[in-house]
Design a protein around this motif. Structure first.
Motif, PDB file in Angstrom:
ATOM      1  N   VAL A 257      20.004  41.678  20.522  1.00  0.00           N
ATOM      2  CA  VAL A 257      20.887  40.872  21.364  1.00  0.00           C
ATOM      3  C   VAL A 257      21.988  40.246  20.507  1.00  0.00           C
ATOM      4  CG1 VAL A 257      21.055  38.943  22.976  1.00  0.00           C
ATOM      5  CG2 VAL A 257      18.983  40.366  22.930  1.00  0.00           C
ATOM      6  N   LYS A 258      23.240  40.589  20.805  1.00  0.00           N
ATOM      7  CA  LYS A 258      24.397  40.036  20.113  1.00  0.00           C
ATOM      8  C   LYS A 258      25.100  39.033  21.020  1.00  0.00           C
ATOM      9  CE  LYS A 258      25.976  43.571  16.844  1.00  0.00           C
ATOM     10  NZ  LYS A 258      27.141  44.422  16.484  1.00  0.00           N
ATOM     11  N   THR A 259      25.468  37.892  20.460  1.00  0.00           N
ATOM     12  CA  THR A 259      26.193  36.878  21.221  1.00  0.00           C
ATOM     13  C   THR A 259      27.511  36.567  20.515  1.00  0.00           C
ATOM     14  OG1 THR A 259      24.113  35.875  21.973  1.00  0.00           O
ATOM     15  CG2 THR A 259      26.120  34.552  22.195  1.00  0.00           C
ATOM     16  N   ILE A 260      28.595  36.683  21.258  1.00  0.00           N
ATOM     17  CA  ILE A 260      29.924  36.387  20.727  1.00  0.00           C
ATOM     18  C   ILE A 260      30.530  35.257  21.552  1.00  0.00           C
ATOM     19  CG2 ILE A 260      32.250  37.267  20.329  1.00  0.00           C
ATOM     20  CD1 ILE A 260      31.088  39.985  19.808  1.00  0.00           C
ATOM     21  N   VAL A 261      30.933  34.208  20.868  1.00  0.00           N
ATOM     22  CA  VAL A 261      31.516  33.034  21.522  1.00  0.00           C
ATOM     23  C   VAL A 261      32.951  32.865  21.032  1.00  0.00           C
ATOM     24  CG1 VAL A 261      31.353  30.530  21.843  1.00  0.00           C
ATOM     25  CG2 VAL A 261      29.250  31.916  21.675  1.00  0.00           C
ATOM     26  N   PHE A 262      33.855  32.554  21.957  1.00  0.00           N
ATOM     27  CA  PHE A 262      35.231  32.253  21.549  1.00  0.00           C
ATOM     28  C   PHE A 262      35.805  31.155  22.438  1.00  0.00           C
ATOM     29  CE2 PHE A 262      35.735  35.768  24.597  1.00  0.00           C
ATOM     30  CZ  PHE A 262      36.731  35.291  25.443  1.00  0.00           C
ATOM     31  N   ILE A 263      36.769  30.448  21.862  1.00  0.00           N
ATOM     32  CA  ILE A 263      37.505  29.427  22.617  1.00  0.00           C
ATOM     33  C   ILE A 263      38.725  30.102  23.218  1.00  0.00           C
ATOM     34  CG2 ILE A 263      38.616  27.172  22.544  1.00  0.00           C
ATOM     35  CD1 ILE A 263      35.609  27.203  21.853  1.00  0.00           C
ATOM     36  N   GLY A 264      38.884  29.983  24.531  1.00  0.00           N
ATOM     37  CA  GLY A 264      39.971  30.656  25.210  1.00  0.00           C
ATOM     38  C   GLY A 264      41.297  29.937  25.103  1.00  0.00           C
ATOM     39  N   THR A 265      42.372  30.669  25.344  1.00  0.00           N
ATOM     40  CA  THR A 265      43.710  30.076  25.348  1.00  0.00           C
ATOM     41  C   THR A 265      43.872  29.081  26.486  1.00  0.00           C
ATOM     42  OG1 THR A 265      44.427  32.043  26.594  1.00  0.00           O
ATOM     43  CG2 THR A 265      44.810  32.046  24.223  1.00  0.00           C
ATOM     44  N   ALA A 268      38.846  26.811  27.602  1.00  0.00           N
ATOM     45  CA  ALA A 268      37.442  26.956  27.971  1.00  0.00           C
ATOM     46  C   ALA A 268      36.671  27.716  26.889  1.00  0.00           C
ATOM     47  CB  ALA A 268      37.325  27.680  29.307  1.00  0.00           C
ATOM     48  N   GLU A 269      35.342  27.522  26.879  1.00  0.00           N
ATOM     49  CA  GLU A 269      34.480  28.248  25.946  1.00  0.00           C
ATOM     50  C   GLU A 269      33.864  29.448  26.672  1.00  0.00           C
ATOM     51  OE1 GLU A 269      30.276  27.595  23.548  1.00  0.00           O
ATOM     52  OE2 GLU A 269      31.646  25.883  23.777  1.00  0.00           O
ATOM     53  N   TYR A 270      33.931  30.625  26.047  1.00  0.00           N
ATOM     54  CA  TYR A 270      33.416  31.852  26.626  1.00  0.00           C
ATOM     55  C   TYR A 270      32.257  32.375  25.775  1.00  0.00           C
ATOM     56  CZ  TYR A 270      37.625  31.999  29.518  1.00  0.00           C
ATOM     57  OH  TYR A 270      38.628  31.694  30.419  1.00  0.00           O
ATOM     58  N   ARG A 271      31.274  32.936  26.435  1.00  0.00           N
ATOM     59  CA  ARG A 271      30.116  33.514  25.750  1.00  0.00           C
ATOM     60  C   ARG A 271      29.862  34.902  26.321  1.00  0.00           C
ATOM     61  NH1 ARG A 271      24.924  29.832  25.121  1.00  0.00           N
ATOM     62  NH2 ARG A 271      26.415  28.874  23.669  1.00  0.00           N
ATOM     63  N   LEU A 272      29.878  35.927  25.442  1.00  0.00           N
ATOM     64  CA  LEU A 272      29.650  37.304  25.849  1.00  0.00           C
ATOM     65  C   LEU A 272      28.351  37.800  25.204  1.00  0.00           C
ATOM     66  CD1 LEU A 272      33.252  38.763  25.403  1.00  0.00           C
ATOM     67  CD2 LEU A 272      32.262  37.639  27.400  1.00  0.00           C
ATOM     68  N   LYS A 290      32.004  28.177  30.112  1.00  0.00           N
ATOM     69  CA  LYS A 290      31.510  26.809  30.278  1.00  0.00           C
ATOM     70  C   LYS A 290      32.465  26.039  31.179  1.00  0.00           C
ATOM     71  CE  LYS A 290      29.615  24.679  26.788  1.00  0.00           C
ATOM     72  NZ  LYS A 290      29.442  23.919  25.494  1.00  0.00           N
ATOM     73  N   HIS A 291      31.930  25.530  32.289  1.00  0.00           N
ATOM     74  CA  HIS A 291      32.794  24.789  33.210  1.00  0.00           C
ATOM     75  C   HIS A 291      32.857  23.313  32.821  1.00  0.00           C
ATOM     76  CE1 HIS A 291      29.189  23.249  35.092  1.00  0.00           C
ATOM     77  NE2 HIS A 291      28.812  24.446  35.498  1.00  0.00           N
ATOM     78  N   SER A 292      33.583  22.536  33.591  1.00  0.00           N
ATOM     79  CA  SER A 292      33.893  21.150  33.243  1.00  0.00           C
ATOM     80  C   SER A 292      32.653  20.280  33.060  1.00  0.00           C
ATOM     81  CB  SER A 292      34.792  20.532  34.319  1.00  0.00           C
ATOM     82  OG  SER A 292      34.167  20.608  35.602  1.00  0.00           O
ATOM     83  N   LYS A 293      31.536  20.609  33.710  1.00  0.00           N
ATOM     84  CA  LYS A 293      30.318  19.809  33.600  1.00  0.00           C
ATOM     85  C   LYS A 293      29.471  20.166  32.371  1.00  0.00           C
ATOM     86  CE  LYS A 293      29.882  18.922  38.566  1.00  0.00           C
ATOM     87  NZ  LYS A 293      29.007  19.033  39.772  1.00  0.00           N
ATOM     88  N   GLY A 294      29.930  21.141  31.603  1.00  0.00           N
ATOM     89  CA  GLY A 294      29.227  21.488  30.381  1.00  0.00           C
ATOM     90  C   GLY A 294      28.225  22.617  30.493  1.00  0.00           C
ATOM     91  N   ASN A 295      28.059  23.177  31.685  1.00  0.00           N
ATOM     92  CA  ASN A 295      27.130  24.292  31.876  1.00  0.00           C
ATOM     93  C   ASN A 295      27.890  25.620  31.906  1.00  0.00           C
ATOM     94  OD1 ASN A 295      24.875  22.538  32.160  1.00  0.00           O
ATOM     95  ND2 ASN A 295      25.457  22.165  34.305  1.00  0.00           N
ATOM     96  N   PHE A 296      27.188  26.679  31.517  1.00  0.00           N
ATOM     97  CA  PHE A 296      27.801  28.009  31.561  1.00  0.00           C
ATOM     98  C   PHE A 296      27.603  28.638  32.930  1.00  0.00           C
ATOM     99  CE2 PHE A 296      27.558  27.620  26.942  1.00  0.00           C
ATOM    100  CZ  PHE A 296      28.759  28.218  26.557  1.00  0.00           C
TER     101      PHE A 296
END
Length: 310
Positions: A257-265, A268-272, A290-296
């Motif tokens: 299992v590979k997890t890649i996280v990046f901060i979007g332009t 927002a935070e994205y997790r693939l 990740k939405h405004s409430k902190g959950n993905f």
């Protein structure tokens, strides 16, 4: 040269047949019946599974290796077969039971042969496995069509099984299969498939409603494709194509299992999430933001749409 090869083949065939006869006699003299894979303790220190597979990953579909499960189904038509209710009470239980039944099945053909006698439970498991599907699936896929989909396969192991995020009350599982397939060359070979099984709850029981599998190619990625590599996929598709990456964090990997996280332009935070297949190809499984409430939350971004919009 041709005559020499033919002599070698004849000599090998004779020695092979002699070995088989001696082996059968040894089994009858010492055990009274052919060796059952569930009785590997008869050979201390010997792992019988090593004869079936090269992979070191543990096999998931091992519920019915003693073969007693199949006893009530002999001489019954596909429409007469009924499954024990206990097998389909949970989604994962249904998937494991279905794939465990198929592990003991073979659909070798005259042009795709393998083994040196009866393989597993022959074709008996196929009509049993067909009972794990919903009525809608039966309407779309006849039993004969279902049987033909296993043409040439002599053995099947499940080496990866993961539940995917639920969507609209639909339960789905990712699977990777390791099969042994027959051939016209007098040998068998390993082939790998991956895909998704989708289940539907029917009267408090889970039945398989859809299933899609893809074969794995061991030559395509190393010669031609960058799409097999998760990091390249993210940088090219989500970075260059969609212009969505502001900062990419280091990739993390646990097992396959590979997890890649990046901060979007967009801030927002994205997790693939990617799963690494046996042929080393990384397959995108899930996308989260990740939405405004902190959950993905689960999202679906198609990078090809970004290219079309340019």
């Amino acid at each position: 040269m041709k005559g020499f090869v033919q002599k070698i083949k004849q000599k090998f065939s004779k020695s092979k047949n002699l070995s088989l006869v001696m082996g059968a006699q040894y089994e009858r003299q010492n055990y009274g019946q052919p060796l059952d894979r569930s009785q590997s303790s008869q050979f201390p220190g010997r792992d019988v599974e090593t004869y079936f597979r090269p992979s070191s990953l543990p096999i998931k579909n091992t519920l019915f290796t003693d073969h007693h499960f199949f006893d009530p189904y002999y001489d019954k038509d596909v429409n007469e077969m009924k499954l024990p209710a206990t097998l389909t009470r949970t989604a994962e239980g249904t998937v494991l039971a279905y794939l465990s039944v198929l592990r003991e099945a073979e659909n070798l053909t005259p042009s795709q042969m393998g083994g040196c006698g009866t393989v597993g439970m022959a074709k008996l498991p196929y009509p049993i496995a067909y009972q794990f599907f919903t009525k809608d699936y039966h309407k779309n896929v006849s039993y004969q069509e279902y049987l033909q989909s296993f043409r040439g396969i002599g053995h099947l192991n499940v080496i990866k099984l993961n539940r995917l995020p639920d969507e609209n009350e639909v339960v789905s599982y990712f699977i990777e299969l390791e099969t042994i397939e027959g051939s016209s060359k007098g040998l068998t070979y390993f082939a790998y498939y991956y895909g998704k099984i989708q289940l539907k709850k029917v009267h408090s029981h889970y039945k398989i409603d859809q299933m899609k599998l893809y074969g794995e190619d061991f030559l395509c990625a190393p010669y031609h494709l960058w799409q097999h590599d998760a990091e390249a996929v993210v940088e090219v598709m989500y970075g260059n194509w969609c212009q969505l990456i502001k900062k990419k964090l280091p990739t993390t990997q646990e097992g396959y299992v590979k997890t890649i996280v990046f901060i979007g332009t967009d801030g927002a935070e994205y997790r693939l999430i990617f799963y690494q297949l046996t042929n080393d190809t990384d397959v995108l499984i899930s996308q989260f933001r990740k939405h405004s409430k902190g959950n993905f939350e689960t999202i679906h971004i198609d990078p090809y749409d970004c290219v079309k919009k340019r």
